[in-house]
Structures are given as structure tokens and as C-alpha cells.
Design a protein around this motif. Structure first.
Motif, mmCIF file in Angstrom:
data_model
loop_
_atom_site.group_PDB
_atom_site.id
_atom_site.type_symbol
_atom_site.label_atom_id
_atom_site.label_comp_id
_atom_site.label_asym_id
_atom_site.label_seq_id
_atom_site.Cartn_x
_atom_site.Cartn_y
_atom_site.Cartn_z
ATOM 1 N N LYS A 157 30.905 -3.221 -48.689
ATOM 2 C CA LYS A 157 30.917 -1.797 -49.003
ATOM 3 C C LYS A 157 30.292 -1.440 -50.345
ATOM 4 C CE LYS A 157 32.259 2.440 -48.198
ATOM 5 N NZ LYS A 157 31.550 3.226 -47.187
ATOM 6 N N ASP A 158 30.179 -2.389 -51.259
ATOM 7 C CA ASP A 158 29.673 -2.042 -52.586
ATOM 8 C C ASP A 158 28.314 -1.346 -52.456
ATOM 9 O OD1 ASP A 158 29.514 -2.019 -55.431
ATOM 10 O OD2 ASP A 158 28.065 -3.654 -55.288
ATOM 11 N N PRO A 159 28.181 -0.107 -52.967
ATOM 12 C CA PRO A 159 26.964 0.679 -52.723
ATOM 13 C C PRO A 159 25.701 0.043 -53.281
ATOM 14 C CG PRO A 159 28.361 1.748 -54.367
ATOM 15 C CD PRO A 159 29.165 0.637 -53.769
ATOM 16 N N THR A 160 25.840 -0.760 -54.329
ATOM 17 C CA THR A 160 24.650 -1.395 -54.910
ATOM 18 C C THR A 160 24.501 -2.849 -54.450
ATOM 19 O OG1 THR A 160 26.066 -1.810 -56.831
ATOM 20 C CG2 THR A 160 24.555 0.047 -56.972
ATOM 21 N N GLN A 161 25.422 -3.299 -53.618
ATOM 22 C CA GLN A 161 25.422 -4.698 -53.153
ATOM 23 C C GLN A 161 25.362 -5.665 -54.338
ATOM 24 O OE1 GLN A 161 25.459 -5.679 -49.325
ATOM 25 N NE2 GLN A 161 26.750 -4.071 -50.180
ATOM 26 N N ASN A 162 26.085 -5.295 -55.361
ATOM 27 C CA ASN A 162 26.091 -6.074 -56.595
ATOM 28 C C ASN A 162 27.225 -7.088 -56.631
ATOM 29 O OD1 ASN A 162 25.092 -6.532 -59.299
ATOM 30 N ND2 ASN A 162 26.931 -5.503 -60.046
ATOM 31 N N ILE A 163 28.235 -6.869 -55.761
ATOM 32 C CA ILE A 163 29.383 -7.784 -55.728
ATOM 33 C C ILE A 163 29.109 -8.877 -54.698
ATOM 34 C CG2 ILE A 163 31.844 -8.002 -55.222
ATOM 35 C CD1 ILE A 163 32.158 -5.047 -56.032
ATOM 36 N N VAL A 164 29.258 -10.104 -55.115
ATOM 37 C CA VAL A 164 29.047 -11.232 -54.201
ATOM 38 C C VAL A 164 30.362 -11.978 -54.042
ATOM 39 C CG1 VAL A 164 27.729 -13.330 -53.735
ATOM 40 C CG2 VAL A 164 26.680 -11.446 -55.005
ATOM 41 N N TRP A 165 30.850 -12.001 -52.811
ATOM 42 C CA TRP A 165 32.103 -12.721 -52.513
ATOM 43 C C TRP A 165 31.735 -14.164 -52.226
ATOM 44 C CZ3 TRP A 165 34.674 -15.750 -49.085
ATOM 45 C CH2 TRP A 165 36.085 -15.714 -49.104
#
Ligand code: SF4
Length: 179
Positions: A157-165
Motif C-alpha cells: 500500500k505504501d504510495p511511493t513503494q518506499n517500504i520494503v518488507w
């Protein structure tokens, strides 16, 4: 595993309603009507595919929407997030590296906070993401990775796709001991 899934009765049922979600783009009643036609007439095999949108592209600018005043949990039917995290007995070894990584550490404030009002603080069911320092005029994102329930919502969901799980150390995560 994937082949066995495709051969199971479950796959057929899921495939039969795979187009229902994009069908709702035309509205609730239109979507229900489309779902009924797709299920009962085409049985999930309509010769076309409705377009999906990546979830993270659908978030709107915070100025375009009124702020929602969520009711406080009543402690009977509704509970605060951290009480629910406690019930899940989520745990990660303290000395492991945080499994939630940021591609760019400036983005949570410069874009997510400024433009979208820090959505990660709301969609994360475990309250992992917090904005601190707002009152001092120096907002910063804190990641409480220890509480992560492994739902992967932030990755999607992160709008910038900056979070990587990334995958945490084995054995970490929710346990739900009472289930
Ligand atoms: S995976 Fe789920 S619980 Fe974990 S930080 Fe992301 S949104 Fe929160």
C-alpha cells in the motif's frame, strides 16, 4: 504447491469470482450485477479481463479529503491496536536487524507525510509506524518493527513503494497462542 492449488476445488471457486473486485469500479449495484453475470453465466471464464489498478496508485492527496474522526475504542467490541497486537503475542528477537526497510529515508516525511498525511500510521494494523516530533516542528518516522504482524500491507500500500518488507529471522512474528 502452486500446481496442487490449481488442481483443487478452491482454485475453481476463486477463479469464478476473480473479476468481482474490479467490477465494483462501476458502482455497488453495477458491480453486483456484473458479479452475478460473471459467476452464473460465464462461470468465471468471461472472454475478457477487467483492468486492475495497483493499490498504491489509488491514494489521493490529503487536501482532497476531509479528515476522518474515528471513534475511540470502547474496550468491549472495539479495541485499540496495541491491545490487539498484545493478544497476537507478536515477537521478534531484539538484536535482529529491522525487517522493514526504507529505500529512501527522506521519503516518509517529504512525500508520505507532506502529501498523504502519513498513511502508514493508519493502515498498519499494529501501529508499527509512528510520526514523532510533530509538535516540535520536526516530524520523523519511527518504525516499531518489533510489533509487525507480517500482513505485508505496507509493502503493497505504501504510495511511493518506499517500504520494503524483508523476511525476518525465523520464529519471529505473531503466534496467536489462544487460537
Ligand atoms: S507488514 Fe503489516 S503489520 Fe507489519 S509493518 Fe507492514 S502493515 Fe504493519
Amino acid at each position: 504447491m502452486a500446481i496442487r492449488s490449481r488442481q483443487s476445488w478452491l482454485w475453481e471457486r476463486v477463479a469464478r469470482c476473480a473479476q468481482h473486485s474490479p467490477g465494483v469500479q462501476v458502482g455497488l449495484w453495477g458491480g453486483l450485477a456484473y458479479g452475478a453475470i460473471d459467476t452464473f453465466i460465464f462461470r468465471g471464464k468471461a472472454p475478457w479481463t477487467l483492468a486492475h489498478h495497483d493499490d498504491h496508485t489509488q491514494l489521493g492527496d490529503k487536501l482532497a479529503y476531509p479528515k476522518i474522526a474515528y471513534p475511540k475504542p470502547d474496550g468491549k467490541l472495539t479495541f485499540d491496536r496495541l491491545s490487539s497486537v498484545f493478544l497476537s503475542a507478536t515477537n521478534h528477537e531484539e538484536n535482529q536487524q529491522c525487517h522493514l526497510r526504507l529505500k529512501d529515508e527522506s521519503v516518509p516525511i517529504s512525500i508520505n507525510y507532506a502529501r498523504y498525511g502519513a498513511p502508514e500510521t493508519r493502515y498498519c494494523p499494529a501501529g508499527v509506524y509512528e510520526i514523532l516530533g510533530e509538535e516540535e516542528g520536526q516530524p520523523r518516522l519511527q518504525i516499531n518493527g518489533q510489533n509487525c504482524l507480517h500482513c505485508k500491507t505496507c509493502d503493497i500500500k505504501d504510495p511511493t513503494q518506499n517500504i520494503v518488507w524483508t523476511v525476518p529471522e525465523g520464529g519471529g512474528g505473531p503466534n496467536y497462542p489462544n487460537m
